[in-house]
Design an enzyme around this catalytic site. Structure first.
Site, PDB file in Angstrom:
ATOM      1  N   LEU A   1     -30.982   0.034 -23.505  1.00  0.00           N
ATOM      2  CA  LEU A   1     -30.347  -0.042 -22.192  1.00  0.00           C
ATOM      3  C   LEU A   1     -29.957   1.128 -21.380  1.00  0.00           C
ATOM      4  CD1 LEU A   1     -28.998  -1.652 -20.176  1.00  0.00           C
ATOM      5  CD2 LEU A   1     -26.920  -1.721 -21.331  1.00  0.00           C
ATOM      6  N   ALA A   2     -29.757   2.273 -22.310  1.00  0.00           N
ATOM      7  CA  ALA A   2     -29.296   3.478 -21.728  1.00  0.00           C
ATOM      8  C   ALA A   2     -30.754   4.062 -21.101  1.00  0.00           C
ATOM      9  CB  ALA A   2     -29.021   4.645 -22.800  1.00  0.00           C
ATOM     10  N   SER A   3     -31.741   4.113 -21.697  1.00  0.00           N
ATOM     11  CA  SER A   3     -33.107   4.399 -21.099  1.00  0.00           C
ATOM     12  C   SER A   3     -33.511   3.809 -19.982  1.00  0.00           C
ATOM     13  CB  SER A   3     -34.025   4.272 -22.149  1.00  0.00           C
ATOM     14  OG  SER A   3     -33.835   5.077 -23.196  1.00  0.00           O
ATOM     15  N   SER A   4     -33.079   2.510 -19.895  1.00  0.00           N
ATOM     16  CA  SER A   4     -33.648   1.649 -18.577  1.00  0.00           C
ATOM     17  C   SER A   4     -32.799   2.023 -17.289  1.00  0.00           C
ATOM     18  CB  SER A   4     -33.351   0.061 -18.965  1.00  0.00           C
ATOM     19  OG  SER A   4     -34.277  -0.341 -20.157  1.00  0.00           O
TER      20      SER A   4
ATOM     21  N   GLU B   1       1.268   3.607   2.152  1.00  0.00           N
ATOM     22  CA  GLU B   1       2.223   3.950   3.413  1.00  0.00           C
ATOM     23  C   GLU B   1       3.333   3.108   3.243  1.00  0.00           C
ATOM     24  OE1 GLU B   1      -2.276   4.090   4.702  1.00  0.00           O
ATOM     25  OE2 GLU B   1      -1.234   3.016   3.027  1.00  0.00           O
TER      26      GLU B   1
ATOM     27  N   HIS C   1       0.817  -1.036  -0.123  1.00  0.00           N
ATOM     28  CA  HIS C   1       0.110  -0.075  -0.033  1.00  0.00           C
ATOM     29  C   HIS C   1       0.847   1.239   0.078  1.00  0.00           C
ATOM     30  CE1 HIS C   1      -3.705  -2.238   1.699  1.00  0.00           C
ATOM     31  NE2 HIS C   1      -3.273  -2.607   0.538  1.00  0.00           N
TER      32      HIS C   1
ATOM     33  N   ALA D   1     -22.909   8.790 -27.842  1.00  0.00           N
ATOM     34  CA  ALA D   1     -22.555   9.529 -28.943  1.00  0.00           C
ATOM     35  C   ALA D   1     -23.598   9.843 -29.747  1.00  0.00           C
ATOM     36  CB  ALA D   1     -21.207   8.983 -29.310  1.00  0.00           C
TER      37      ALA D   1
END
Length: 368
Positions: free
Chosen positions: A301-304, A57, A55, A159
């Site tokens: 799918l975008a709308s859902s 640290e 990590h 897009a």
């Protein structure tokens, strides 16, 4: 409320900049940076590069060596207090005999939040929390959301032409946006843990949906080797089992998870007999440790996802072209009946990418 000095702000800013070095490699772990100072001079610094490796640290303490005794450590996230693939960082700071630790934010995991801080304070180390907290939290929206809600951070990329069309009536869509915009997408893909799409999109475009190394900016290619840069997991919704083995998806680098009756992700259906999107996202977060999902798919799918309030951020590319209302629109039906139901956006960034305009926005009235 702790009073932080200008040196404190300077050092935590440095730690935050260091943490950004892991944005393409650390998932599913968070991006974390650490700076160790003695007499207001930097004696050690580092960032977390990859899950299973030291990590931030640890890197900073190794660099500081004996100069860590009596030093101040600046960490962008509360030092861990548990044994995982690496020992707890709080224990390492205690053994190094630092005098003070300044954390930008607590660990968002409710099961461990505050334990690292308590461990340090019990050892007699002074601890302050909250310096540049919002900047530090912005490093890890996906990790934070997964820890707090059990769901990943979802970015929806779309897009369109300037009049909001994504394809001609006959289905032709390549290419609406410029090469520069398509290259820009590669950077977003590379930051994500998974790319979510549908079998319809994959089949129509014969899409690989992976990160194309050759299209990444030179600055990224110089900093990361191709083998170090992770390929996001491709997650494909395939309710009707339309995917075939000959598709590029199955012959390109990166893991794949197919969501179907017999796929790697068990398919659960909602009342409309469609794939339960929230359950699928929860499975990705909780069973596959995916923090961040990048969505590339069509209007359905975008709308859902938008309708079910599962989208955290929209990445919209608009090309300087007009295609007319007889073309295919950006979104499908959202079922709105009143202007009070209209979905408001908070625009976070607008810039030109090649010939196109890129808008980054969040949904203003999102309840989740």
């Amino acid at each position: 409320m702790a009073q932080f000095s200008s040196i404190d702000f300077q050092m935590m800013s440095r730690a935050i900049d260091l943490a950004k070095g892991g944005v393409y490699t650390t998932a599913p772990n968070p991006n974390v940076g650490c700076v160790i100072t003695r007499n207001e001079e930097v004696v050690g610094e580092g960032f977390h590069y990859r899950a299973g490796e030291p990590h931030a640290e640890v890197h900073a303490l190794r660099m500081a060596g004996e100069q860590s005794v009596g030093a101040t450590a600046y960490v962008t996230l509360e030092p861990c207090s548990h044994y995982g693939r690496t020992p707890p960082c709080a224990e390492g700071l205690i053994k190094a005999k630092v005098a003070k630790v300044i954390c930008a934010s607590q660990d968002p995991n409710p099961q461990v939040a505050g334990r690292g801080i308590k461990m340090l304070r019990d050892a007699g180390i002074e601890v302050e929390v909250g310096l540049l907290e919002q900047e530090a939290l912005a490093l890890n929206p996906g990790f934070i959301k997964r820890m707090k809600t059990g769901l990943p951070y979802v970015q929806l990329k779309m897009a369109a032409s300037l009049d909001g069309q994504t394809a001609l009536a006959n289905g032709q869509s390549q290419w609406i946006t410029s090469p520069q915009a398509r290259q820009d997408v590669q950077q977003w893909r590379a930051r994500s843990g998974a790319i979510l799409s549908t079998s319809k999109t994959v089949i129509e475009d014969n899409a690989s949906l992976n990160v194309r190394w050759s299209e990444l900016p030179e600055s990224i290619q110089q900093r990361y080797s191709q083998t170090d840069l992770r390929q996001p997991t491709r997650v494909i919704l395939d309710r009707q089992n339309k995917l075939t083995p000959d598709l590029k998806l199955f012959h390109s680098p990166g893991e794949r998870l197919v969501v179907s009756e017999h796929g790697e992700v068990a398919m659960s259906l909602n009342e409309q007999q469609q794939i339960d999107l929230e359950a699928t996202l929860a499975c990705l977060a909780q069973q596959h440790n995916i923090n961040h999902v990048w969505v590339e798919a069509g209007a359905t799918l975008a709308s859902s996802l938008i309708r079910e309030q599962l989208v955290d951020e929209l990445i919209l590319y608009f090309a300087p072209k007009l295609m007319g209302s007889d073309s295919r629109g950006l979104l499908g039906a959202l079922g709105l009946e009143s202007m009070t139901d209209v979905i408001d956006l908070n625009i976070k960034d607008v810039r030109q990418v090649g010939k196109d305009i890129r808008i980054v926005a969040s949904i203003a009235n999102k309840e989740r």
